[in-house]
Design a protein around this motif. Structure first.
Motif, PDB file in Angstrom:
ATOM      1  N   MET A 114       5.159   1.354  17.549  1.00  0.00           N
ATOM      2  CA  MET A 114       4.837   1.338  16.137  1.00  0.00           C
ATOM      3  C   MET A 114       3.835   2.457  15.821  1.00  0.00           C
ATOM      4  O   MET A 114       3.972   3.139  14.826  1.00  0.00           O
ATOM      5  CB  MET A 114       4.256  -0.020  15.764  1.00  0.00           C
ATOM      6  N   ARG A 115       2.840   2.616  16.657  1.00  0.00           N
ATOM      7  CA  ARG A 115       1.812   3.617  16.379  1.00  0.00           C
ATOM      8  C   ARG A 115       2.374   5.032  16.397  1.00  0.00           C
ATOM      9  O   ARG A 115       1.863   5.902  15.704  1.00  0.00           O
ATOM     10  CB  ARG A 115       0.688   3.510  17.409  1.00  0.00           C
TER      11      ARG A 115
ATOM     12  N   ASN B 171     -10.105  12.433   2.051  1.00  0.00           N
ATOM     13  CA  ASN B 171     -10.210  12.701   3.481  1.00  0.00           C
ATOM     14  C   ASN B 171      -8.941  12.296   4.232  1.00  0.00           C
ATOM     15  O   ASN B 171      -8.502  13.008   5.137  1.00  0.00           O
ATOM     16  CB  ASN B 171     -11.428  11.996   4.082  1.00  0.00           C
ATOM     17  N   ILE B 172      -8.373  11.165   3.861  1.00  0.00           N
ATOM     18  CA  ILE B 172      -7.131  10.719   4.490  1.00  0.00           C
ATOM     19  C   ILE B 172      -6.013  11.709   4.176  1.00  0.00           C
ATOM     20  O   ILE B 172      -5.243  12.102   5.056  1.00  0.00           O
ATOM     21  CB  ILE B 172      -6.732   9.298   4.018  1.00  0.00           C
TER      22      ILE B 172
ATOM     23  N   HIS C 192      -1.894   4.233   7.695  1.00  0.00           N
ATOM     24  CA  HIS C 192      -1.599   2.934   8.291  1.00  0.00           C
ATOM     25  C   HIS C 192      -2.255   2.779   9.662  1.00  0.00           C
ATOM     26  O   HIS C 192      -2.606   1.665  10.060  1.00  0.00           O
ATOM     27  CB  HIS C 192      -0.088   2.711   8.346  1.00  0.00           C
ATOM     28  N   LEU C 193      -2.442   3.870  10.379  1.00  0.00           N
ATOM     29  CA  LEU C 193      -3.152   3.794  11.652  1.00  0.00           C
ATOM     30  C   LEU C 193      -4.619   3.418  11.439  1.00  0.00           C
ATOM     31  O   LEU C 193      -5.178   2.621  12.202  1.00  0.00           O
ATOM     32  CB  LEU C 193      -3.058   5.127  12.400  1.00  0.00           C
ATOM     33  N   VAL C 194      -5.231   3.970  10.413  1.00  0.00           N
ATOM     34  CA  VAL C 194      -6.622   3.644  10.096  1.00  0.00           C
ATOM     35  C   VAL C 194      -6.736   2.161   9.729  1.00  0.00           C
ATOM     36  O   VAL C 194      -7.613   1.445  10.230  1.00  0.00           O
ATOM     37  CB  VAL C 194      -7.159   4.538   8.948  1.00  0.00           C
ATOM     38  N   VAL C 195      -5.837   1.701   8.886  1.00  0.00           N
ATOM     39  CA  VAL C 195      -5.860   0.299   8.463  1.00  0.00           C
ATOM     40  C   VAL C 195      -5.617  -0.617   9.665  1.00  0.00           C
ATOM     41  O   VAL C 195      -6.329  -1.615   9.846  1.00  0.00           O
ATOM     42  CB  VAL C 195      -4.832   0.035   7.341  1.00  0.00           C
ATOM     43  N   LEU C 196      -4.654  -0.277  10.498  1.00  0.00           N
ATOM     44  CA  LEU C 196      -4.346  -1.096  11.674  1.00  0.00           C
ATOM     45  C   LEU C 196      -5.553  -1.179  12.606  1.00  0.00           C
ATOM     46  O   LEU C 196      -5.892  -2.252  13.107  1.00  0.00           O
ATOM     47  CB  LEU C 196      -3.141  -0.524  12.411  1.00  0.00           C
TER      48      LEU C 196
END
Length: 66
Positions: free
Chosen positions: A1-2, A53-54, A9-13
């Protein structure tokens, strides 16, 4: 998934994984954790979607992936 997701979404995860570990440590039941994490995830995504930034990191990631 990553491997197949974007920076947002990686930051949120990552944030959710940390929060989940803290909730487990505090003895919060799984059903309650899932409810809270779902609400938090939605808020994080909403907040970060417009974060400059994102967007900058995503642009850099796209440029280096080519």
């Amino acid at each position: 998934m990553r491997d197949n997701t974007d920076i947002l979404h990686l930051v949120v995860l990552n944030n959710l994984e940390i929060l989940n570990a803290q909730m487990i440590e505090n003895g919060i039941p799984q059903a309650q954790r899932l409810q809270k994490l779902n609400i938090i995830a939605r808020k994080h995504i909403e907040t970060l979607m417009d974060n400059k930034n994102i967007k900058y990191i995503e642009k850099l990631d796209e440029e280096t992936s080519v």
